[in-house]
Design a protein around this motif. Structure first.
Motif, PDB file in Angstrom:
ATOM      1  N   ALA A  58       0.844  -1.197   0.000  1.00  0.00           N
ATOM      2  CA  ALA A  58       0.000   0.000   0.000  1.00  0.00           C
ATOM      3  C   ALA A  58       0.879   1.246   0.000  1.00  0.00           C
ATOM      4  N   HIS A  59       0.837   2.008  -1.088  1.00  0.00           N
ATOM      5  CA  HIS A  59       1.681   3.189  -1.233  1.00  0.00           C
ATOM      6  C   HIS A  59       1.159   4.369  -0.421  1.00  0.00           C
ATOM      7  N   GLY A  60       1.932   5.433  -0.422  1.00  0.00           N
ATOM      8  CA  GLY A  60       1.613   6.605   0.359  1.00  0.00           C
ATOM      9  C   GLY A  60       0.829   7.662  -0.399  1.00  0.00           C
ATOM     10  N   PHE A  61       0.634   8.783   0.284  1.00  0.00           N
ATOM     11  CA  PHE A  61      -0.148   9.922  -0.195  1.00  0.00           C
ATOM     12  C   PHE A  61       0.383  10.458  -1.526  1.00  0.00           C
ATOM     13  N   ARG A  62      -0.499  10.502  -2.522  1.00  0.00           N
ATOM     14  CA  ARG A  62      -0.196  11.022  -3.852  1.00  0.00           C
ATOM     15  C   ARG A  62       1.032  10.350  -4.472  1.00  0.00           C
ATOM     16  N   SER A  63       1.188   9.079  -4.208  1.00  0.00           N
ATOM     17  CA  SER A  63       2.303   8.340  -4.771  1.00  0.00           C
ATOM     18  C   SER A  63       1.781   7.111  -5.504  1.00  0.00           C
ATOM     19  N   ASN A  64       2.622   6.102  -5.676  1.00  0.00           N
ATOM     20  CA  ASN A  64       2.236   4.868  -6.349  1.00  0.00           C
ATOM     21  C   ASN A  64       3.192   3.757  -5.935  1.00  0.00           C
ATOM     22  N   GLY A  65       2.824   2.534  -6.248  1.00  0.00           N
ATOM     23  CA  GLY A  65       3.637   1.398  -5.850  1.00  0.00           C
ATOM     24  C   GLY A  65       4.995   1.361  -6.520  1.00  0.00           C
ATOM     25  N   ARG A  66       5.042   1.760  -7.756  1.00  0.00           N
ATOM     26  CA  ARG A  66       6.317   1.745  -8.492  1.00  0.00           C
ATOM     27  C   ARG A  66       7.349   2.624  -7.814  1.00  0.00           C
ATOM     28  N   HIS A  67       6.926   3.772  -7.308  1.00  0.00           N
ATOM     29  CA  HIS A  67       7.843   4.693  -6.636  1.00  0.00           C
ATOM     30  C   HIS A  67       8.149   4.235  -5.216  1.00  0.00           C
ATOM     31  N   ASP A  68       7.102   3.955  -4.434  1.00  0.00           N
ATOM     32  CA  ASP A  68       7.303   3.697  -3.009  1.00  0.00           C
ATOM     33  C   ASP A  68       7.931   2.332  -2.723  1.00  0.00           C
ATOM     34  N   PHE A  69       7.679   1.348  -3.592  1.00  0.00           N
ATOM     35  CA  PHE A  69       8.213   0.008  -3.359  1.00  0.00           C
ATOM     36  C   PHE A  69       9.227  -0.417  -4.418  1.00  0.00           C
ATOM     37  N   GLY A  70       9.594   0.518  -5.289  1.00  0.00           N
ATOM     38  CA  GLY A  70      10.552   0.180  -6.338  1.00  0.00           C
ATOM     39  C   GLY A  70      11.885  -0.296  -5.787  1.00  0.00           C
ATOM     40  N   ALA A  71      12.401   0.402  -4.773  1.00  0.00           N
ATOM     41  CA  ALA A  71      13.721   0.062  -4.243  1.00  0.00           C
ATOM     42  C   ALA A  71      13.725  -1.321  -3.593  1.00  0.00           C
ATOM     43  N   VAL A  72      12.670  -1.663  -2.864  1.00  0.00           N
ATOM     44  CA  VAL A  72      12.623  -2.933  -2.145  1.00  0.00           C
ATOM     45  C   VAL A  72      12.069  -4.065  -3.006  1.00  0.00           C
ATOM     46  N   LEU A  73      11.541  -3.757  -4.175  1.00  0.00           N
ATOM     47  CA  LEU A  73      10.943  -4.775  -5.034  1.00  0.00           C
ATOM     48  C   LEU A  73      11.909  -5.916  -5.361  1.00  0.00           C
ATOM     49  N   PRO A  74      13.169  -5.638  -5.790  1.00  0.00           N
ATOM     50  CA  PRO A  74      14.081  -6.753  -6.080  1.00  0.00           C
ATOM     51  C   PRO A  74      14.304  -7.671  -4.878  1.00  0.00           C
ATOM     52  N   PHE A  75      14.358  -7.098  -3.686  1.00  0.00           N
ATOM     53  CA  PHE A  75      14.556  -7.912  -2.484  1.00  0.00           C
ATOM     54  C   PHE A  75      13.349  -8.806  -2.238  1.00  0.00           C
ATOM     55  N   GLY A 120      10.148   7.931   4.654  1.00  0.00           N
ATOM     56  CA  GLY A 120      10.089   6.840   3.697  1.00  0.00           C
ATOM     57  C   GLY A 120      11.434   6.397   3.156  1.00  0.00           C
ATOM     58  N   CYS A 121      12.528   6.820   3.775  1.00  0.00           N
ATOM     59  CA  CYS A 121      13.870   6.543   3.245  1.00  0.00           C
ATOM     60  C   CYS A 121      14.658   5.552   4.095  1.00  0.00           C
ATOM     61  N   SER A 122      14.018   4.868   5.012  1.00  0.00           N
ATOM     62  CA  SER A 122      14.748   3.963   5.906  1.00  0.00           C
ATOM     63  C   SER A 122      15.458   2.862   5.132  1.00  0.00           C
ATOM     64  N   TYR A 123      14.769   2.247   4.179  1.00  0.00           N
ATOM     65  CA  TYR A 123      15.381   1.160   3.397  1.00  0.00           C
ATOM     66  C   TYR A 123      16.551   1.685   2.576  1.00  0.00           C
ATOM     67  N   LEU A 124      16.420   2.894   2.070  1.00  0.00           N
ATOM     68  CA  LEU A 124      17.494   3.480   1.275  1.00  0.00           C
ATOM     69  C   LEU A 124      18.720   3.772   2.129  1.00  0.00           C
ATOM     70  N   CYS A 125      18.490   4.247   3.357  1.00  0.00           N
ATOM     71  CA  CYS A 125      19.598   4.703   4.204  1.00  0.00           C
ATOM     72  C   CYS A 125      20.304   3.570   4.940  1.00  0.00           C
ATOM     73  N   ASP A 126      19.591   2.503   5.241  1.00  0.00           N
ATOM     74  CA  ASP A 126      20.218   1.370   5.927  1.00  0.00           C
ATOM     75  C   ASP A 126      19.650   0.082   5.347  1.00  0.00           C
ATOM     76  N   ARG A 127      20.024  -0.171   4.113  1.00  0.00           N
ATOM     77  CA  ARG A 127      19.488  -1.315   3.380  1.00  0.00           C
ATOM     78  C   ARG A 127      19.822  -2.640   4.063  1.00  0.00           C
ATOM     79  N   ALA A 128      21.055  -2.786   4.516  1.00  0.00           N
ATOM     80  CA  ALA A 128      21.477  -4.054   5.119  1.00  0.00           C
ATOM     81  C   ALA A 128      20.654  -4.376   6.361  1.00  0.00           C
ATOM     82  N   ARG A 129      20.466  -3.388   7.237  1.00  0.00           N
ATOM     83  CA  ARG A 129      19.704  -3.625   8.456  1.00  0.00           C
ATOM     84  C   ARG A 129      18.239  -3.927   8.156  1.00  0.00           C
ATOM     85  N   CYS A 130      17.664  -3.166   7.225  1.00  0.00           N
ATOM     86  CA  CYS A 130      16.260  -3.375   6.889  1.00  0.00           C
ATOM     87  C   CYS A 130      16.042  -4.753   6.255  1.00  0.00           C
ATOM     88  N   GLU A 131      16.944  -5.165   5.382  1.00  0.00           N
ATOM     89  CA  GLU A 131      16.800  -6.469   4.743  1.00  0.00           C
ATOM     90  C   GLU A 131      16.958  -7.601   5.745  1.00  0.00           C
TER      91      GLU A 131
END
Length: 318
Positions: A99-116, A294-305
């Motif tokens: 479920a994406h955020g306000f005025r956004s979309n899944g491609r943007h909000d979950f794009g970074a974590v999608l490959p994982f 919304g940048c937690s995964y971007l800033c600490d990818r290893a910990r989030c994964e």
């Protein structure tokens, strides 16, 4: 002479009241109506972090575009045709409902974590268009109040498509996080195994009050009360109709809360408050140092994964 002055003063008061009412109506349009632009409170630091991790975001977007997603639709409880993209992976028995955020979309909000999620963990994904976003119908955004029912109904639809043995994880970011947390107070199907909530706010009232104070230096009274009355008339919901705090007090599902410590759009204190009252036997709070909204995964990818991998394994392995 006094009578003239009184009439003049009365006219000025009426003009000011009309102007203030017009401002409130404008706020309704910006905050609730489909397609409006609203970036008040989004810090330059957020934009900088997005730019710094553009390669990761673009790689996920490229994968999103390359996958053969299936268009799915359903009808909401109030008669809207809602749309989602379903990316089936393997037998499709483990699904992230994103479920994406306000005025956004899944491609943007979950794009970074999608490959994982898709390539590393092997999950299918249902990326929904929230009401009044993308290809879903709806004129008004309701900040989780109506969206929580949509989350429940998407989960029910997944069971129809994937079978009774499907395992569903609710995953939301920002307004999407609020919606999935609020949905736990509803009659979710037993196939929902747990919730991941990234930088959600506690209620529409709370986030509006925060934005009014931080971005416009205004108190809740009278502005927020007037705007809420307008929202009732136009969009048929109130800013205090639902709260993640209320939902968490009766929540039995495992919940992973994630929030950036430098989030100055939705304060991390809101996730901390939801975590504190959460009644689930299994709950976890991850605060990421230096991360903007919304940048937690971007800033600490290893910990989030590592956290996601462990959390999902623990709640899906029977």
């Amino acid at each position: 002479m006094l009578k003239v002055l009184l009439w003049a003063a009365g006219g000025i008061v009426l003009l000011l009241a009309a102007a203030y009412y017009a401002v409130c109506r404008r706020m309704i349009g910006i905050a609730l109506e489909r397609g409006k632009v609203f970036d008040a409170g989004i810090a330059e630091g957020y934009k900088t972090q997005i730019d710094e991790h553009r390669d990761l975001i673009d790689a996920g977007a490229k994968l999103f575009d390359s996958l053969d997603g299936e268009d799915k639709t359903m009808t909401s409880f109030d008669g809207l045709k809602l749309h989602a993209k379903f990316f089936k992976n393997g037998d499709g028995k483990r699904v992230i409902l994103a479920a994406h955020g306000f005025r956004s979309n899944g491609r943007h909000d979950f794009g970074a974590v999608l490959p994982f999620y898709y390539e590393t963990l092997g999950y299918s994904l249902l990326m929904i268009d929230q009401r009044a976003h993308g290809e879903s119908e709806g004129k008004y955004i309701t900040y989780g109040v109506c969206e929580r029912f949509d989350i429940r109904d998407w989960a029910r639809a997944l069971i129809e498509w994937c079978g009774d043995d499907v395992q569903i994880i609710l995953d939301g970011i920002s307004m999407g996080a609020t919606a999935v947390l609020m949905s736990t107070a509803l009659d979710l199907p037993k196939q929902v195994c747990g919730v991941v909530a990234d930088c959600g706010f506690t209620s529409p009232w709370d986030i509006f009050r925060h934005i009014l104070a931080e971005s416009f230096h205004l108190g809740a009274f009278p502005t927020l009360y007037i705007v809420e009355k307008m929202a009732h008339r136009r969009a048929h919901f109130g800013f205090r109709d639902a709260s993640t705090l209320d939902a968490m007090q009766i929540c039995k599902l495992p919940v992973l809360f994630v929030h950036g410590e430098d989030d100055d759009f939705v304060p991390c204190e809101m996730s901390e408050a939801a975590y504190e009252v959460c009644a689930a036997k299994k709950k976890e709070l991850v605060l990421v140092e230096g991360a903007q909204h919304g940048c937690s995964y971007l800033c600490d990818r290893a910990r989030c994964e590592e956290t996601l991998r462990r959390f999902l394994r623990e709640i899906t392995e029977k």
